[in-house]
Structure formats: C-alpha cells, structure tokens
Design a protein around this motif. Structure first.
Motif, PDB file in Angstrom:
ATOM      1  N   SER A  90      -0.326  -5.185   6.033  1.00 11.76           N
ATOM      2  CA  SER A  90      -1.237  -4.124   6.218  1.00 11.76           C
ATOM      3  C   SER A  90      -2.101  -4.193   4.710  1.00 11.76           C
ATOM      4  O   SER A  90      -1.721  -4.811   3.800  1.00 11.76           O
ATOM      5  CB  SER A  90      -0.559  -2.679   5.857  1.00 11.76           C
ATOM      6  OG  SER A  90       0.149  -2.273   7.066  1.00 11.76           O
ATOM      7  N   THR A  91      -3.525  -3.729   4.999  1.00 12.40           N
ATOM      8  CA  THR A  91      -4.295  -3.647   3.901  1.00 12.40           C
ATOM      9  C   THR A  91      -4.832  -2.136   3.711  1.00 12.40           C
ATOM     10  O   THR A  91      -5.141  -1.604   4.895  1.00 12.40           O
ATOM     11  CB  THR A  91      -5.484  -4.786   4.032  1.00 12.40           C
ATOM     12  OG1 THR A  91      -6.221  -4.468   5.336  1.00 12.40           O
ATOM     13  CG2 THR A  91      -5.048  -6.048   4.086  1.00 12.40           C
ATOM     14  N   LEU A 160      -5.561   7.387   5.533  1.00 15.11           N
ATOM     15  CA  LEU A 160      -4.823   7.783   4.501  1.00 15.11           C
ATOM     16  C   LEU A 160      -4.936   9.112   3.709  1.00 15.11           C
ATOM     17  O   LEU A 160      -6.049   9.418   3.344  1.00 15.11           O
ATOM     18  CB  LEU A 160      -4.339   6.483   3.351  1.00 15.11           C
ATOM     19  CG  LEU A 160      -4.002   5.245   4.167  1.00 15.11           C
ATOM     20  CD1 LEU A 160      -3.926   4.315   3.114  1.00 15.11           C
ATOM     21  CD2 LEU A 160      -2.413   5.686   4.582  1.00 15.11           C
ATOM     22  N   PRO A 161      -4.028   9.742   3.280  1.00 10.98           N
ATOM     23  CA  PRO A 161      -4.348  11.040   2.521  1.00 10.98           C
ATOM     24  C   PRO A 161      -5.181  10.600   1.379  1.00 10.98           C
ATOM     25  O   PRO A 161      -4.611   9.669   0.484  1.00 10.98           O
ATOM     26  CB  PRO A 161      -3.030  11.621   1.999  1.00 10.98           C
ATOM     27  CG  PRO A 161      -2.025  10.888   3.375  1.00 10.98           C
ATOM     28  CD  PRO A 161      -2.559   9.680   3.624  1.00 10.98           C
ATOM     29  N   ALA A 162      -6.164  11.516   0.785  1.00 10.44           N
ATOM     30  CA  ALA A 162      -7.088  10.917  -0.060  1.00 10.44           C
ATOM     31  C   ALA A 162      -6.248  10.990  -1.476  1.00 10.44           C
ATOM     32  O   ALA A 162      -6.443  10.299  -2.549  1.00 10.44           O
ATOM     33  CB  ALA A 162      -7.951  12.126  -0.311  1.00 10.44           C
ATOM     34  N   ASP A 163      -4.967  11.775  -1.766  1.00  8.48           N
ATOM     35  CA  ASP A 163      -4.478  11.866  -2.829  1.00  8.48           C
ATOM     36  C   ASP A 163      -3.093  10.979  -2.966  1.00  8.48           C
ATOM     37  O   ASP A 163      -2.365  11.096  -3.977  1.00  8.48           O
ATOM     38  CB  ASP A 163      -3.811  13.163  -3.123  1.00  8.48           C
ATOM     39  CG  ASP A 163      -3.055  13.707  -2.035  1.00  8.48           C
ATOM     40  OD1 ASP A 163      -2.930  13.163  -0.842  1.00  8.48           O
ATOM     41  OD2 ASP A 163      -2.347  14.811  -2.349  1.00  8.48           O
ATOM     42  N   LEU A 164      -3.025  10.013  -1.969  1.00 12.83           N
ATOM     43  CA  LEU A 164      -1.896   9.013  -2.108  1.00 12.83           C
ATOM     44  C   LEU A 164      -1.978   7.917  -3.091  1.00 12.83           C
ATOM     45  O   LEU A 164      -3.147   7.571  -3.385  1.00 12.83           O
ATOM     46  CB  LEU A 164      -2.000   8.123  -0.809  1.00 12.83           C
ATOM     47  CG  LEU A 164      -0.791   7.245  -0.493  1.00 12.83           C
ATOM     48  CD1 LEU A 164       0.440   7.944  -0.239  1.00 12.83           C
ATOM     49  CD2 LEU A 164      -1.046   6.382   0.901  1.00 12.83           C
ATOM     50  N   THR A 165      -0.970   7.942  -3.915  1.00 14.20           N
ATOM     51  CA  THR A 165      -0.817   7.131  -4.894  1.00 14.20           C
ATOM     52  C   THR A 165       0.394   6.111  -4.791  1.00 14.20           C
ATOM     53  O   THR A 165       0.346   4.897  -5.675  1.00 14.20           O
ATOM     54  CB  THR A 165      -0.530   7.775  -6.168  1.00 14.20           C
ATOM     55  OG1 THR A 165       0.660   8.703  -6.023  1.00 14.20           O
ATOM     56  CG2 THR A 165      -1.731   8.691  -6.471  1.00 14.20           C
ATOM     57  N   THR A 166       1.215   6.327  -3.924  1.00 16.49           N
ATOM     58  CA  THR A 166       2.331   5.132  -3.447  1.00 16.49           C
ATOM     59  C   THR A 166       1.867   4.478  -2.453  1.00 16.49           C
ATOM     60  O   THR A 166       1.979   5.042  -1.137  1.00 16.49           O
ATOM     61  CB  THR A 166       3.620   6.075  -3.707  1.00 16.49           C
ATOM     62  OG1 THR A 166       3.807   6.685  -4.743  1.00 16.49           O
ATOM     63  CG2 THR A 166       4.724   5.006  -3.555  1.00 16.49           C
ATOM     64  N   TYR A 167       1.767   3.148  -2.596  1.00 14.33           N
ATOM     65  CA  TYR A 167       1.482   2.333  -1.466  1.00 14.33           C
ATOM     66  C   TYR A 167       2.687   1.415  -1.153  1.00 14.33           C
ATOM     67  O   TYR A 167       2.928   0.469  -1.594  1.00 14.33           O
ATOM     68  CB  TYR A 167       0.160   1.441  -1.648  1.00 14.33           C
ATOM     69  CG  TYR A 167      -1.077   2.224  -2.059  1.00 14.33           C
ATOM     70  CD1 TYR A 167      -1.771   2.538  -0.861  1.00 14.33           C
ATOM     71  CD2 TYR A 167      -1.370   2.555  -3.316  1.00 14.33           C
ATOM     72  CE1 TYR A 167      -2.830   3.378  -1.192  1.00 14.33           C
ATOM     73  CE2 TYR A 167      -2.490   3.318  -3.526  1.00 14.33           C
ATOM     74  CZ  TYR A 167      -3.312   3.713  -2.378  1.00 14.33           C
ATOM     75  OH  TYR A 167      -4.363   4.462  -2.488  1.00 14.33           O
ATOM     76  N   PRO A 169       5.246   0.466   2.721  1.00 14.28           N
ATOM     77  CA  PRO A 169       5.325   0.472   3.961  1.00 14.28           C
ATOM     78  C   PRO A 169       5.577   1.856   4.717  1.00 14.28           C
ATOM     79  O   PRO A 169       4.960   2.274   5.532  1.00 14.28           O
ATOM     80  CB  PRO A 169       6.428  -0.230   4.149  1.00 14.28           C
ATOM     81  CG  PRO A 169       6.479  -1.508   3.160  1.00 14.28           C
ATOM     82  CD  PRO A 169       6.296  -0.568   1.981  1.00 14.28           C
ATOM     83  N   GLU A 170       6.661   2.717   4.091  1.00 20.42           N
ATOM     84  CA  GLU A 170       6.940   4.052   4.458  1.00 20.42           C
ATOM     85  C   GLU A 170       5.702   5.105   4.424  1.00 20.42           C
ATOM     86  O   GLU A 170       5.322   5.908   5.220  1.00 20.42           O
ATOM     87  CB  GLU A 170       8.018   4.425   3.578  1.00 20.42           C
ATOM     88  CG  GLU A 170       9.241   3.905   3.757  1.00 20.42           C
ATOM     89  CD  GLU A 170       9.514   2.584   3.218  1.00 20.42           C
ATOM     90  OE1 GLU A 170      10.339   1.669   3.494  1.00 20.42           O
ATOM     91  OE2 GLU A 170       8.645   2.447   2.171  1.00 20.42           O
ATOM     92  N   GLU A 173       2.396   2.760   6.457  1.00 23.95           N
ATOM     93  CA  GLU A 173       2.636   2.312   7.917  1.00 23.95           C
ATOM     94  C   GLU A 173       3.424   3.191   8.855  1.00 23.95           C
ATOM     95  O   GLU A 173       4.340   3.076   9.314  1.00 23.95           O
ATOM     96  CB  GLU A 173       3.388   0.997   8.034  1.00 23.95           C
ATOM     97  CG  GLU A 173       2.553  -0.152   7.127  1.00 23.95           C
ATOM     98  CD  GLU A 173       3.467  -1.482   6.907  1.00 23.95           C
ATOM     99  OE1 GLU A 173       2.855  -2.649   6.713  1.00 23.95           O
ATOM    100  OE2 GLU A 173       4.695  -1.482   7.201  1.00 23.95           O
ATOM    101  N   ALA A 174       2.847   4.381   8.947  1.00 21.79           N
ATOM    102  CA  ALA A 174       3.273   5.513   9.653  1.00 21.79           C
ATOM    103  C   ALA A 174       2.084   6.501  10.411  1.00 21.79           C
ATOM    104  O   ALA A 174       0.911   6.414   9.867  1.00 21.79           O
ATOM    105  CB  ALA A 174       4.140   6.314   8.883  1.00 21.79           C
ATOM    106  N   ASP A 175       2.345   6.995  11.362  1.00 18.76           N
ATOM    107  CA  ASP A 175       1.368   7.953  12.123  1.00 18.76           C
ATOM    108  C   ASP A 175       0.084   7.294  12.446  1.00 18.76           C
ATOM    109  O   ASP A 175      -1.144   7.616  11.904  1.00 18.76           O
ATOM    110  CB  ASP A 175       1.189   9.080  11.037  1.00 18.76           C
ATOM    111  CG  ASP A 175       0.411  10.439  11.916  1.00 18.76           C
ATOM    112  OD1 ASP A 175       0.472  10.338  13.254  1.00 18.76           O
ATOM    113  OD2 ASP A 175      -0.105  10.936  11.011  1.00 18.76           O
ATOM    114  N   LEU A 176       0.226   5.976  12.751  1.00 21.09           N
ATOM    115  CA  LEU A 176      -0.943   4.994  12.978  1.00 21.09           C
ATOM    116  C   LEU A 176      -1.643   5.342  14.440  1.00 21.09           C
ATOM    117  O   LEU A 176      -1.200   5.840  15.218  1.00 21.09           O
ATOM    118  CB  LEU A 176      -0.528   3.551  13.105  1.00 21.09           C
ATOM    119  CG  LEU A 176       0.214   2.984  11.871  1.00 21.09           C
ATOM    120  CD1 LEU A 176       1.037   1.475  12.146  1.00 21.09           C
ATOM    121  CD2 LEU A 176      -0.567   3.046  10.719  1.00 21.09           C
TER     122      LEU A 176
END
Length: 195
Positions: A90-91, A160-167, A169-170, A173-176
């Motif tokens: 994933s990128t 992705l959620p705009a506030d996501l800070t933890t990258y 796989p969980e 790589e979900a809800d794709l």
C-alpha cells in the motif's frame, strides 16, 4: 511502453474510461519500479526494480497515463511495503485538491486478500456496494486467468480520514474500493528449461 491498449482486438479510445483510468493510476503509483527510455547507455527501454511492478507502469503508460505528472499531483507520503503474509503493498498519497485534503491509499496484491478488504466497487464511474456476486465474478476471472498461466493482481483504493496519524495495515487496508484486476503473462526464462 510504446503501443496501445486493445479490447477484443480493437484499440481502446483515449483517454481511457472512468473505470480504467483509476485502476491504471493506482497500479502505477502503488509501485517502486522505474521505466527508463533509451539513452546513450541503453538502446532500448529498461527497467529498474521489480519486473511485475514495471509491467504495471508500462500498461499505465500505454493507457495514456503520465505517471510522473500523477506522482507530482499526488505525492507519496507513506508506504507499507509488500509483505508475504499480507500479500499486498500500500502507498498513501496526498490528493491534489488542497494540501489539507484527506489522503488516498492505493493497494495492490493477491486478489483473494485484497477483495476480502473491499466493501465497495468502482463500476461505470460510480462507487457502489461490493456485492457477493461481484466477489464471485472477480475470483472467477482470477481463476480463469491463472488457468491460462497469467499472474493476477487486484487493485483497490481508499480515501483516508483527514485526521489519520497512524499508518498501519489495520488503519489503511480496510473498507477499500475495488478498482479491478490486472493479469500479465510472465513467461519462464529460457534457461529454466535447462535447469
């Protein structure tokens, strides 16, 4: 990367349609290979990196996608490298609309594993729920291609959620949203016969 895309023996109209373009962009950006034009040292096109990834870049280029321009518009922010247990890579890219826009993740890998993470499908330019019949069709197409000796990869994406800070796989790589399958012929090298 010279040539054209064909559908049932006929050239595909350029630009490619609203379903094919996102598939080719995602496969081209979720990728670490480079395709280099002929130069003073090499009289033909060459690749740096994995041949499978280079093939994905080549098909994107044949589809009229300028991957360098796409990479400038969607700079890569993170990578989750291919892992043999996850069977995917994933990128994460910044989307081109604004610097504060939610990032987008592109995922490619083994069809069964990628499809298991998908909840939606891009179909005729619209995102719709991924039904069990779609999964069955995708796996049937994968099996048919594999029986013909083709190697198959699935490609998906997720805003992705705009506030996501933890990258991880969980978190990525979900809800794709499933974009499609890419199959390629990977013939054995001539020396395999002797081996």
């Amino acid at each position: 990367p010279e040539g054209q895309l064909l559908e049932q023996g006929r050239p595909v109209a350029q630009p490619v349609d609203a379903d094919v373009r996102p598939l080719l962009v995602a496969a081209g950006l979720c990728n670490d290979a480079h395709v280099l034009p002929p130069n003073a040292l090499a009289s033909q096109w060459t690749i740096l990196g994995d041949p499978t990834e280079a093939a994905l870049r080549v098909v994107a280029m044949k589809g009229g996608i300028d991957l360098d321009a796409e990479a400038q518009q969607q700079p890569r922010r993170r990578e989750l490298p291919f892992d043999s247990q996850r069977k995917r890579m994933s990128t994460v890219h910044q989307r081109p609309s604004t610097p504060h826009a939610a990032p987008i993740a592109y995922v490619k890998g083994a069809p069964k594993e990628v499809l298991a993470l998908c909840t939606r499908l891009l179909l005729h330019g619209q995102v719709c729920p991924l039904e069990e019949t779609h999964r069955t069709q995708a796996m049937a197409a994968t099996d048919a291609a594999a029986r013909r000796g083709l190697r198959v990869l699935a490609v998906a994406q997720r805003v992705l959620p705009a506030d996501l800070t933890t990258y991880t796989p969980e978190t990525i790589e979900a809800d794709l949203t499933f974009l499609g399958l890419l199959a390629m012929h990977d013939p054995p090298r001539p020396e395999v016969t002797d081996a």
